[in-house]
Design a protein around this motif. Structure first.
Motif, PDB file in Angstrom:
ATOM      1  N   LEU A  55      41.165  45.361  98.296  1.00  0.00           N
ATOM      2  CA  LEU A  55      39.965  46.620  99.081  1.00  0.00           C
ATOM      3  C   LEU A  55      39.326  46.047 100.011  1.00  0.00           C
ATOM      4  O   LEU A  55      38.714  47.136 100.307  1.00  0.00           O
ATOM      5  CB  LEU A  55      40.327  46.652  97.454  1.00  0.00           C
ATOM      6  CG  LEU A  55      40.706  47.708  96.835  1.00  0.00           C
ATOM      7  CD1 LEU A  55      42.225  47.117  96.114  1.00  0.00           C
ATOM      8  CD2 LEU A  55      39.914  47.782  95.425  1.00  0.00           C
ATOM      9  N   ARG A  56      39.755  45.016 100.403  1.00  0.00           N
ATOM     10  CA  ARG A  56      38.216  44.602 101.233  1.00  0.00           C
ATOM     11  C   ARG A  56      37.975  45.953 102.399  1.00  0.00           C
ATOM     12  O   ARG A  56      38.956  45.758 103.306  1.00  0.00           O
ATOM     13  CB  ARG A  56      38.235  42.950 101.452  1.00  0.00           C
ATOM     14  CG  ARG A  56      37.197  42.685 102.715  1.00  0.00           C
ATOM     15  CD  ARG A  56      37.137  41.515 102.121  1.00  0.00           C
ATOM     16  NE  ARG A  56      35.377  41.060 103.160  1.00  0.00           N
ATOM     17  CZ  ARG A  56      35.913  39.364 103.892  1.00  0.00           C
ATOM     18  NH1 ARG A  56      36.318  38.629 103.621  1.00  0.00           N
ATOM     19  NH2 ARG A  56      34.612  38.967 104.474  1.00  0.00           N
ATOM     20  N   GLY A  57      36.521  46.301 102.590  1.00  0.00           N
ATOM     21  CA  GLY A  57      36.746  47.322 103.864  1.00  0.00           C
ATOM     22  C   GLY A  57      37.134  48.091 103.653  1.00  0.00           C
ATOM     23  O   GLY A  57      37.314  48.963 104.449  1.00  0.00           O
ATOM     24  N   ARG A  58      38.085  49.082 102.505  1.00  0.00           N
ATOM     25  CA  ARG A  58      38.625  50.041 102.552  1.00  0.00           C
ATOM     26  C   ARG A  58      38.127  50.703 101.247  1.00  0.00           C
ATOM     27  O   ARG A  58      36.822  50.929 100.803  1.00  0.00           O
ATOM     28  CB  ARG A  58      40.145  49.340 101.968  1.00  0.00           C
ATOM     29  CG  ARG A  58      40.970  49.215 102.701  1.00  0.00           C
ATOM     30  CD  ARG A  58      42.460  49.394 104.027  1.00  0.00           C
ATOM     31  NE  ARG A  58      42.483  50.616 103.577  1.00  0.00           N
ATOM     32  CZ  ARG A  58      43.596  50.460 103.064  1.00  0.00           C
ATOM     33  NH1 ARG A  58      44.327  49.581 103.320  1.00  0.00           N
ATOM     34  NH2 ARG A  58      44.590  51.945 102.860  1.00  0.00           N
ATOM     35  N   ASN A  59      38.203  52.145 101.613  1.00  0.00           N
ATOM     36  CA  ASN A  59      37.621  53.425 101.107  1.00  0.00           C
ATOM     37  C   ASN A  59      39.262  53.531  99.736  1.00  0.00           C
ATOM     38  O   ASN A  59      40.274  53.762 100.326  1.00  0.00           O
ATOM     39  CB  ASN A  59      38.135  54.311 101.739  1.00  0.00           C
ATOM     40  CG  ASN A  59      37.379  54.843 102.588  1.00  0.00           C
ATOM     41  OD1 ASN A  59      36.077  54.114 102.908  1.00  0.00           O
ATOM     42  ND2 ASN A  59      37.417  55.155 104.056  1.00  0.00           N
ATOM     43  N   VAL A  60      38.303  53.563  98.281  1.00  0.00           N
ATOM     44  CA  VAL A  60      39.204  53.568  97.087  1.00  0.00           C
ATOM     45  C   VAL A  60      38.704  54.776  96.631  1.00  0.00           C
ATOM     46  O   VAL A  60      37.255  54.993  96.699  1.00  0.00           O
ATOM     47  CB  VAL A  60      38.465  51.907  96.300  1.00  0.00           C
ATOM     48  CG1 VAL A  60      39.157  52.654  95.309  1.00  0.00           C
ATOM     49  CG2 VAL A  60      38.997  51.274  97.149  1.00  0.00           C
ATOM     50  N   TRP A  61      39.701  55.570  96.201  1.00  0.00           N
ATOM     51  CA  TRP A  61      39.672  56.306  95.547  1.00  0.00           C
ATOM     52  C   TRP A  61      40.223  56.361  93.970  1.00  0.00           C
ATOM     53  O   TRP A  61      41.398  55.191  93.779  1.00  0.00           O
ATOM     54  CB  TRP A  61      40.381  57.671  95.610  1.00  0.00           C
ATOM     55  CG  TRP A  61      39.811  58.554  97.263  1.00  0.00           C
ATOM     56  CD1 TRP A  61      38.931  57.877  97.973  1.00  0.00           C
ATOM     57  CD2 TRP A  61      40.178  59.502  97.717  1.00  0.00           C
ATOM     58  NE1 TRP A  61      38.678  58.849  99.598  1.00  0.00           N
ATOM     59  CE2 TRP A  61      39.107  59.470  98.908  1.00  0.00           C
ATOM     60  CE3 TRP A  61      40.324  61.243  96.992  1.00  0.00           C
ATOM     61  CZ2 TRP A  61      39.031  61.349  99.754  1.00  0.00           C
ATOM     62  CZ3 TRP A  61      39.941  61.975  97.861  1.00  0.00           C
ATOM     63  CH2 TRP A  61      39.580  62.018  98.445  1.00  0.00           C
TER      64      TRP A  61
ATOM     65  N   ARG B 165      45.826  59.409 101.834  1.00  0.00           N
ATOM     66  CA  ARG B 165      47.075  58.924 102.324  1.00  0.00           C
ATOM     67  C   ARG B 165      45.773  58.220 102.734  1.00  0.00           C
ATOM     68  O   ARG B 165      46.375  56.674 103.142  1.00  0.00           O
ATOM     69  CB  ARG B 165      47.956  59.497 103.381  1.00  0.00           C
ATOM     70  CG  ARG B 165      48.119  60.946 103.282  1.00  0.00           C
ATOM     71  CD  ARG B 165      49.021  60.901 102.574  1.00  0.00           C
ATOM     72  NE  ARG B 165      50.230  59.924 101.715  1.00  0.00           N
ATOM     73  CZ  ARG B 165      51.340  60.071 101.204  1.00  0.00           C
ATOM     74  NH1 ARG B 165      50.518  60.313  99.565  1.00  0.00           N
ATOM     75  NH2 ARG B 165      52.113  58.960 100.443  1.00  0.00           N
ATOM     76  N   ASP B 166      44.483  57.390 103.269  1.00  0.00           N
ATOM     77  CA  ASP B 166      44.092  56.711 103.724  1.00  0.00           C
ATOM     78  C   ASP B 166      43.904  56.052 103.205  1.00  0.00           C
ATOM     79  O   ASP B 166      42.510  54.685 103.484  1.00  0.00           O
ATOM     80  CB  ASP B 166      43.435  56.980 105.193  1.00  0.00           C
ATOM     81  CG  ASP B 166      43.973  57.778 106.760  1.00  0.00           C
ATOM     82  OD1 ASP B 166      45.127  56.725 106.760  1.00  0.00           O
ATOM     83  OD2 ASP B 166      43.345  58.395 106.274  1.00  0.00           O
ATOM     84  N   ALA B 167      43.110  56.054 101.939  1.00  0.00           N
ATOM     85  CA  ALA B 167      42.346  55.467 100.680  1.00  0.00           C
ATOM     86  C   ALA B 167      43.593  55.082  99.487  1.00  0.00           C
ATOM     87  O   ALA B 167      44.443  55.124  99.722  1.00  0.00           O
ATOM     88  CB  ALA B 167      41.990  55.908  99.681  1.00  0.00           C
ATOM     89  N   ILE B 168      42.986  53.535  99.828  1.00  0.00           N
ATOM     90  CA  ILE B 168      43.609  52.609  98.301  1.00  0.00           C
ATOM     91  C   ILE B 168      43.079  53.762  97.066  1.00  0.00           C
ATOM     92  O   ILE B 168      42.014  54.419  96.161  1.00  0.00           O
ATOM     93  CB  ILE B 168      43.278  51.610  98.313  1.00  0.00           C
ATOM     94  CG1 ILE B 168      43.595  50.802  99.308  1.00  0.00           C
ATOM     95  CG2 ILE B 168      44.171  50.916  96.936  1.00  0.00           C
ATOM     96  CD1 ILE B 168      42.949  49.617  99.420  1.00  0.00           C
ATOM     97  N   ILE B 169      44.444  54.022  96.170  1.00  0.00           N
ATOM     98  CA  ILE B 169      44.103  54.941  95.182  1.00  0.00           C
ATOM     99  C   ILE B 169      44.303  53.889  93.616  1.00  0.00           C
ATOM    100  O   ILE B 169      45.511  53.033  93.372  1.00  0.00           O
ATOM    101  CB  ILE B 169      44.848  55.863  94.868  1.00  0.00           C
ATOM    102  CG1 ILE B 169      45.719  56.352  95.644  1.00  0.00           C
ATOM    103  CG2 ILE B 169      45.527  56.491  93.678  1.00  0.00           C
ATOM    104  CD1 ILE B 169      44.522  57.390  96.113  1.00  0.00           C
TER     105      ILE B 169
END
Length: 241
Positions: free
Chosen positions: A87-93, A200-204
């Protein structure tokens, strides 16, 4: 957003339905239903067959359905699940109600099911109307603290717009985010599942089977928070066998 003295705790019958005496039959029911699903049986008819065989009550049948999955689904979910450090540096939904209600149940002593895919799922349901409970702010704050610790770049909450009080909850989430300087946005939408699957570019963040079966990547934040005792002692019924 007033929570009065409401909690999302256990149902009056849950001590009997999910107590130690009931657990072995429930675990076997989950194993039986999963076996049938793996072999292509229709879920509803398979659940009736298993529920009748084990003489399950309605609430126990619901728990069995939530905990079971086919081998194919379990393996696919495991492949798409990311470790916490991803999750580090990622977009989260976030699947807002899905996550929040599970944490509220954990904090207030409601029954949680350890399911075959490793998710923890509650026995609560929104049914078109959401009401904040005593534990709501604590649950939101736990999410924020953990995602900040994991250094997520941004967090986007999705709430079911047709559910009453979703707008009030959105306001409260924004207020808490502002207080803590969390990089959050909150959006009530008509069909969060569709939007989450399309991101598709986010971690759900979700434990909803439909969502995690189709999401590109997902993270099991509810289990992260509950199994590390950040929600305090929780009532977990292990149906994973």
């Amino acid at each position: 957003m007033s929570s009065s003295d409401r909690h999302r705790g256990k149902h009056p019958a849950d001590s009997d339905l999910f107590g130690p005496a009931a657990a072995p039959a429930l675990r076997q029911a989950v194993a039986d239903l999963s076996w049938l699903l793996t072999r292509g049986y229709a879920r509803n008819s398979a659940l009736k067959l298993v529920g009748d065989r084990h003489e399950l009550r309605e609430r126990q049948r619901l728990a069995t359905a939530r905990a079971a999955c086919s081998d194919t689904a379990r393996e696919a979910r495991a492949r798409h699940h990311l470790p916490a450090e991803a999750l580090r540096g990622r977009n989260v939904w976030i699947d807002g109600f899905n996550l929040l209600v599970t944490l509220e149940a954990a904090l207030s002593g409601g029954v949680l099911l350890l399911c075959r895919d490793g998710c923890l799922r509650d026995m609560s349901s929104v049914h078109g109307s959401y009401h904040a409970v005593v534990e709501t702010d604590t649950a939101i704050t736990l999410v924020g603290a953990r995602l900040a610790e994991l250094q997520a770049a941004s967090v986007h909450w999705l709430l079911d717009k047709p559910v009453s009080n979703s707008g009030r909850l959105a306001v409260r989430i924004r207020e808490l985010a502002q207080q803590h300087a969390w990089p959050w946005t909150v959006e009530p939408v008509f069909n969060p599942d569709t939007d989450l699957i399309a991101a598709r570019d986010a971690i759900i963040i979700s434990s909803d089977a439909v969502v995690i079966d189709h999401a590109a990547t997902w993270y099991n934040l509810a289990s992260d928070l509950i199994l590390t005792h950040r929600c305090g002692p929780a009532w977990i019924v292990d149906l994973n066998g």
